[in-house]
Design a protein around this motif. Structure first.
Motif, PDB file in Angstrom:
ATOM      1  N   ASP A   1     -95.376   5.908 -49.428  1.00 23.44           N
ATOM      2  CA  ASP A   1     -96.775   5.817 -49.003  1.00 23.44           C
ATOM      3  C   ASP A   1     -97.348   7.162 -48.546  1.00 23.44           C
ATOM      4  OD1 ASP A   1     -97.009   3.126 -49.588  1.00 23.44           O
ATOM      5  OD2 ASP A   1     -96.496   2.482 -47.552  1.00 23.44           O
ATOM      6  N   LEU A   2     -96.546   7.986 -47.870  1.00 20.12           N
ATOM      7  CA  LEU A   2     -97.041   9.280 -47.414  1.00 20.12           C
ATOM      8  C   LEU A   2     -97.364  10.172 -48.610  1.00 20.12           C
ATOM      9  CD1 LEU A   2     -97.777  11.221 -45.161  1.00 20.12           C
ATOM     10  CD2 LEU A   2     -95.365  11.930 -45.082  1.00 20.12           C
ATOM     11  N   LEU A   3     -96.456  10.215 -49.590  1.00 18.87           N
ATOM     12  CA  LEU A   3     -96.719  11.031 -50.786  1.00 18.87           C
ATOM     13  C   LEU A   3     -97.919  10.499 -51.549  1.00 18.87           C
ATOM     14  CD1 LEU A   3     -93.092  11.788 -51.955  1.00 18.87           C
ATOM     15  CD2 LEU A   3     -94.743  13.391 -50.974  1.00 18.87           C
ATOM     16  N   ARG A   4     -98.063   9.189 -51.599  1.00 22.56           N
ATOM     17  CA  ARG A   4     -99.236   8.608 -52.254  1.00 22.56           C
ATOM     18  C   ARG A   4    -100.514   9.041 -51.542  1.00 22.56           C
ATOM     19  NH1 ARG A   4    -100.876   4.720 -55.805  1.00 22.56           N
ATOM     20  NH2 ARG A   4    -102.868   3.764 -55.332  1.00 22.56           N
ATOM     21  N   SER A   5    -100.486   9.087 -50.216  1.00 25.68           N
ATOM     22  CA  SER A   5    -101.687   9.496 -49.475  1.00 25.68           C
ATOM     23  C   SER A   5    -102.032  10.957 -49.761  1.00 25.68           C
ATOM     24  CB  SER A   5    -101.525   9.251 -47.975  1.00 25.68           C
ATOM     25  OG  SER A   5    -100.621  10.163 -47.394  1.00 25.68           O
ATOM     26  N   TYR A   6    -101.018  11.815 -49.885  1.00 19.33           N
ATOM     27  CA  TYR A   6    -101.279  13.212 -50.259  1.00 19.33           C
ATOM     28  C   TYR A   6    -101.871  13.290 -51.663  1.00 19.33           C
ATOM     29  CZ  TYR A   6     -98.315  14.712 -46.301  1.00 19.33           C
ATOM     30  OH  TYR A   6     -97.768  14.940 -45.066  1.00 19.33           O
ATOM     31  N   ALA A   7    -101.313  12.510 -52.573  1.00 14.58           N
ATOM     32  CA  ALA A   7    -101.821  12.493 -53.950  1.00 14.58           C
ATOM     33  C   ALA A   7    -103.267  12.002 -53.986  1.00 14.58           C
ATOM     34  CB  ALA A   7    -100.935  11.624 -54.834  1.00 14.58           C
ATOM     35  N   GLU A   8    -103.582  11.014 -53.156  1.00 13.68           N
ATOM     36  CA  GLU A   8    -104.966  10.519 -53.087  1.00 13.68           C
ATOM     37  C   GLU A   8    -105.915  11.602 -52.604  1.00 13.68           C
ATOM     38  OE1 GLU A   8    -104.503   7.086 -50.575  1.00 13.68           O
ATOM     39  OE2 GLU A   8    -104.019   5.771 -52.274  1.00 13.68           O
ATOM     40  N   GLU A   9    -105.492  12.384 -51.597  1.00 14.34           N
ATOM     41  CA  GLU A   9    -106.318  13.488 -51.096  1.00 14.34           C
ATOM     42  C   GLU A   9    -106.598  14.505 -52.199  1.00 14.34           C
ATOM     43  OE1 GLU A   9    -104.449  15.346 -47.738  1.00 14.34           O
ATOM     44  OE2 GLU A   9    -104.252  13.455 -46.654  1.00 14.34           O
ATOM     45  N   VAL A  10    -105.549  14.875 -52.916  1.00 16.68           N
ATOM     46  CA  VAL A  10    -105.698  15.861 -53.994  1.00 16.68           C
ATOM     47  C   VAL A  10    -106.596  15.304 -55.097  1.00 16.68           C
ATOM     48  CG1 VAL A  10    -104.448  17.054 -55.846  1.00 16.68           C
ATOM     49  CG2 VAL A  10    -103.541  17.062 -53.514  1.00 16.68           C
ATOM     50  N   GLU A  11    -106.361  14.071 -55.473  1.00 13.69           N
ATOM     51  CA  GLU A  11    -107.160  13.453 -56.529  1.00 13.69           C
ATOM     52  C   GLU A  11    -108.632  13.380 -56.141  1.00 13.69           C
ATOM     53  OE1 GLU A  11    -107.299   9.135 -58.639  1.00 13.69           O
ATOM     54  OE2 GLU A  11    -105.342  10.135 -58.571  1.00 13.69           O
ATOM     55  N   MET A  12    -108.897  12.992 -54.899  1.00 17.60           N
ATOM     56  CA  MET A  12    -110.293  12.918 -54.442  1.00 17.60           C
ATOM     57  C   MET A  12    -110.945  14.298 -54.462  1.00 17.60           C
ATOM     58  SD  MET A  12    -110.104   9.957 -51.451  1.00 17.60           S
ATOM     59  CE  MET A  12    -110.988  11.004 -50.359  1.00 17.60           C
ATOM     60  N   ALA A  13    -110.229  15.316 -54.023  1.00 14.82           N
ATOM     61  CA  ALA A  13    -110.773  16.676 -53.995  1.00 14.82           C
ATOM     62  C   ALA A  13    -111.069  17.181 -55.407  1.00 14.82           C
ATOM     63  CB  ALA A  13    -109.803  17.621 -53.284  1.00 14.82           C
ATOM     64  N   LEU A  14    -110.127  16.986 -56.318  1.00 12.79           N
ATOM     65  CA  LEU A  14    -110.316  17.482 -57.685  1.00 12.79           C
ATOM     66  C   LEU A  14    -111.369  16.666 -58.435  1.00 12.79           C
ATOM     67  CD1 LEU A  14    -106.643  18.417 -58.618  1.00 12.79           C
ATOM     68  CD2 LEU A  14    -108.520  19.950 -57.950  1.00 12.79           C
ATOM     69  N   THR A  15    -111.438  15.380 -58.165  1.00 17.27           N
ATOM     70  CA  THR A  15    -112.475  14.545 -58.775  1.00 17.27           C
ATOM     71  C   THR A  15    -113.852  14.955 -58.263  1.00 17.27           C
ATOM     72  OG1 THR A  15    -110.931  12.712 -59.050  1.00 17.27           O
ATOM     73  CG2 THR A  15    -113.263  12.163 -59.101  1.00 17.27           C
ATOM     74  N   ASP A  16    -113.921  15.293 -56.979  1.00 19.17           N
ATOM     75  CA  ASP A  16    -115.183  15.785 -56.415  1.00 19.17           C
ATOM     76  C   ASP A  16    -115.621  17.070 -57.116  1.00 19.17           C
ATOM     77  OD1 ASP A  16    -117.313  15.741 -54.314  1.00 19.17           O
ATOM     78  OD2 ASP A  16    -116.313  17.598 -53.693  1.00 19.17           O
ATOM     79  N   ILE A  17    -114.673  17.951 -57.362  1.00 21.81           N
ATOM     80  CA  ILE A  17    -114.982  19.195 -58.076  1.00 21.81           C
ATOM     81  C   ILE A  17    -115.513  18.880 -59.473  1.00 21.81           C
ATOM     82  CG2 ILE A  17    -113.955  21.249 -59.145  1.00 21.81           C
ATOM     83  CD1 ILE A  17    -112.116  21.365 -56.607  1.00 21.81           C
ATOM     84  N   ILE A  18    -114.844  17.988 -60.190  1.00 26.95           N
ATOM     85  CA  ILE A  18    -115.295  17.617 -61.533  1.00 26.95           C
ATOM     86  C   ILE A  18    -116.706  17.044 -61.482  1.00 26.95           C
ATOM     87  CG2 ILE A  18    -114.937  15.972 -63.435  1.00 26.95           C
ATOM     88  CD1 ILE A  18    -111.912  16.385 -63.002  1.00 26.95           C
ATOM     89  N   ASP A  19    -116.965  16.168 -60.508  1.00 30.09           N
ATOM     90  CA  ASP A  19    -118.309  15.587 -60.374  1.00 30.09           C
ATOM     91  C   ASP A  19    -119.366  16.670 -60.170  1.00 30.09           C
ATOM     92  OD1 ASP A  19    -117.334  13.004 -60.691  1.00 30.09           O
ATOM     93  OD2 ASP A  19    -117.291  12.588 -58.527  1.00 30.09           O
ATOM     94  N   LYS A  20    -119.033  17.680 -59.376  1.00 27.18           N
ATOM     95  CA  LYS A  20    -119.986  18.775 -59.133  1.00 27.18           C
ATOM     96  C   LYS A  20    -120.129  19.676 -60.358  1.00 27.18           C
ATOM     97  CE  LYS A  20    -119.574  18.737 -54.164  1.00 27.18           C
ATOM     98  NZ  LYS A  20    -119.000  19.337 -52.978  1.00 27.18           N
ATOM     99  N   VAL A  21    -119.044  19.864 -61.092  1.00 25.48           N
ATOM    100  CA  VAL A  21    -119.114  20.676 -62.314  1.00 25.48           C
ATOM    101  C   VAL A  21    -120.141  20.095 -63.278  1.00 25.48           C
ATOM    102  CG1 VAL A  21    -117.863  21.315 -64.431  1.00 25.48           C
ATOM    103  CG2 VAL A  21    -116.770  21.631 -62.206  1.00 25.48           C
ATOM    104  N   VAL A  22    -120.129  18.783 -63.441  1.00 28.80           N
ATOM    105  CA  VAL A  22    -120.993  18.146 -64.445  1.00 28.80           C
ATOM    106  C   VAL A  22    -122.360  17.741 -63.883  1.00 28.80           C
ATOM    107  CG1 VAL A  22    -118.987  17.344 -65.739  1.00 28.80           C
ATOM    108  CG2 VAL A  22    -120.077  15.800 -64.107  1.00 28.80           C
ATOM    109  N   SER A  23    -122.594  18.019 -62.608  1.00 29.65           N
ATOM    110  CA  SER A  23    -123.871  17.664 -62.001  1.00 29.65           C
ATOM    111  C   SER A  23    -124.916  18.746 -62.279  1.00 29.65           C
ATOM    112  CB  SER A  23    -123.708  17.504 -60.485  1.00 29.65           C
ATOM    113  OG  SER A  23    -123.597  18.776 -59.860  1.00 29.65           O
ATOM    114  N   GLU A  24    -126.116  18.471 -61.869  1.00 29.33           N
ATOM    115  CA  GLU A  24    -127.188  19.464 -61.987  1.00 29.33           C
ATOM    116  C   GLU A  24    -127.252  20.356 -60.758  1.00 29.33           C
ATOM    117  OE1 GLU A  24    -130.940  17.795 -63.181  1.00 29.33           O
ATOM    118  OE2 GLU A  24    -129.987  16.538 -64.694  1.00 29.33           O
TER     119      GLU A  24
END
Length: 136
Positions: free
Chosen positions: A108-131
């Motif tokens: 569960d701890l490693l999953r929580s770290y992976a979730e943090e990383v995934e959320m951060a990188l997904t946020d970056i992708i969302d901003k890349v494709v935004s206006e």
């Protein structure tokens, strides 16, 4: 659930990559290595129709946490991201860290770290494709 997070970019490949690189530091990430498969295959005498870029990105703080928790997470580090052209369209994405870590352990701890990383990188992708304006 999809193994890949991917978004279509409204920008050309060069601009998409520039936006991506400019946004990484906002979440503590940087590019460690990059490769354009089209160029590399061309050097070897092969022809890839479209550009396909691979980036290995890392957030040192998060890498330190997961590696100290379980060294075998290093098999998935650094995080791999890609940007490519296909049929005149541009896409950017990554394999989901949550899905990758689930392949190795139910911790569960490693999953929580992976979730943090995934959320951060997904946020970056969302901003890349935004206006949203990005300082390149």
């Amino acid at each position: 659930m999809n193994f890949i997070v991917e978004k279509k970019s409204p920008y050309d490949l060069k601009t998409t990559i520039e936006r991506f690189k400019a946004l990484l530091p906002s979440q503590g990430f940087g590019v460690l290595w990059e490769l354009n498969f089209k160029d590399k295959l061309s050097e070897k005498g092969f022809e890839l129709q479209d550009n396909f870029w691979v980036f290995e990105v890392c957030n040192p703080s998060k890498a330190d946490k997961v590696l100290n928790e379980w060294i075998k997470t290093g098999y998935f580090l650094p995080c791999k991201m890609a940007a490519y052209e296909q049929d005149g369209e541009v896409f950017i994405g990554l394999p989901r860290p949550v899905e990758l870590i689930a392949l190795l352990t139910p911790d569960d701890l490693l999953r929580s770290y992976a979730e943090e990383v995934e959320m951060a990188l997904t946020d970056i992708i969302d901003k890349v494709v935004s206006e949203e304006e990005v300082n390149i």
